[in-house]
Structure formats: C-alpha cells, structure tokens
Design a protein around this motif. Structure first.
Motif, mmCIF file in Angstrom:
data_model
loop_
_atom_site.group_PDB
_atom_site.id
_atom_site.type_symbol
_atom_site.label_atom_id
_atom_site.label_comp_id
_atom_site.label_asym_id
_atom_site.label_seq_id
_atom_site.Cartn_x
_atom_site.Cartn_y
_atom_site.Cartn_z
ATOM 1 N N THR A 1 0.771 -1.147 -0.188
ATOM 2 C CA THR A 1 0.051 -0.135 0.053
ATOM 3 C C THR A 1 0.906 1.228 0.202
ATOM 4 O O THR A 1 0.255 2.216 -0.045
ATOM 5 N N VAL A 2 2.094 1.165 0.179
ATOM 6 C CA VAL A 2 2.947 2.209 0.346
ATOM 7 C C VAL A 2 3.543 2.579 -1.058
ATOM 8 O O VAL A 2 4.231 1.935 -1.727
ATOM 9 N N THR A 3 3.489 4.000 -1.500
ATOM 10 C CA THR A 3 3.890 4.293 -2.766
ATOM 11 C C THR A 3 5.530 4.711 -2.805
ATOM 12 O O THR A 3 6.001 4.738 -1.537
ATOM 13 N N GLY A 4 5.916 4.946 -3.807
ATOM 14 C CA GLY A 4 7.404 5.479 -4.059
ATOM 15 C C GLY A 4 8.039 6.292 -2.913
ATOM 16 O O GLY A 4 8.803 5.916 -2.040
ATOM 17 N N PRO A 5 7.595 7.507 -3.022
ATOM 18 C CA PRO A 5 8.168 8.488 -1.824
ATOM 19 C C PRO A 5 7.813 8.223 -0.501
ATOM 20 O O PRO A 5 8.989 8.373 0.210
ATOM 21 N N GLN A 6 6.876 7.633 -0.200
ATOM 22 C CA GLN A 6 6.470 7.322 1.142
ATOM 23 C C GLN A 6 7.286 6.043 1.658
ATOM 24 O O GLN A 6 7.998 5.939 2.595
ATOM 25 N N ALA A 7 7.796 5.080 0.901
ATOM 26 C CA ALA A 7 8.417 3.869 1.000
ATOM 27 C C ALA A 7 9.758 4.601 1.135
ATOM 28 O O ALA A 7 10.542 4.035 2.126
ATOM 29 N N VAL A 8 10.359 5.301 0.303
ATOM 30 C CA VAL A 8 11.776 5.789 0.445
ATOM 31 C C VAL A 8 12.057 6.538 1.877
ATOM 32 O O VAL A 8 12.954 6.207 2.420
#
Length: 101
Positions: free
Chosen positions: A9-16
């Motif tokens: 459920t976590v998108t790119g910027p949030q995952a980074v």
C-alpha cells in the motif's frame, strides 16, 4: 523488526522516506546510543505508514537536532507527515507518513 499490514500500500516517496527513517535511526543508535537493544516497527494502513524505532541506549533529555534528525524531519513533513523524537530513558523516533489518495 516487526511489520503490520500490507507494505504494497506504500507508494514510492513514502516507501523511500520510511526506509531512510529506519536507516538514519539505526545509524544514530549505533553511533551515539551505546544501546543493547533496538526495536523497529512498521505499520501499513490504507491511510499512512508509521515508523517506530526505539533503543535502550542512554538517550538525551534534549535531543540535538543535527543533520540526521533535521533531514528526517524535513523528509517526513515534506510528505505531510509528523515526526516525534524522545530522548529520555533511551531514544525513540516515531513518524507517521500519509499515503497519497
């Protein structure tokens, strides 16, 4: 490390951002805390990812906002999240990063 929920459920910027928070928190634990234990918790919901890194080191009653802590705060607030830092009786970093809708 403890994970709850679905990390998909976590998108790119949030995952980074979550990854960098854990990375910097563990770096600080190794460099400064003289800790014997550290816990890492990640919680994924449809609304946010929360990160919690807590060690049992010596902490600081007034944590110094060095480059690492400043960078963590900027990374989280840029994404609309919140960051809490506690330094009494160990050291704790807690962040909540909202997921894009």
């Amino acid at each position: 490390m403890y994970e709850e929920g679905d990390s998909a459920t976590v998108t790119g910027p949030q995952a980074v951002a979550a990854h960098r928070l854990v990375q910097e928190s563990l770096t600080n634990t190794i460099k400064h805390a003289n800790a014997t234990h550290v816990s890492v918790r990640l919680r994924y919901t449809s609304a946010a990812v929360t990160v919690e890194v807590i060690d049992d080191g010596h902490g600081a009653t007034v944590p110094a906002e060095g480059h690492g802590l400043t960078g963590m705060r900027e990374r989280v607030t840029t994404l609309g999240g919140t960051l809490g830092i506690e330094g009494s009786g160990g050291f704790a970093v807690r962040a909540s990063i909202p997921l894009g809708t």
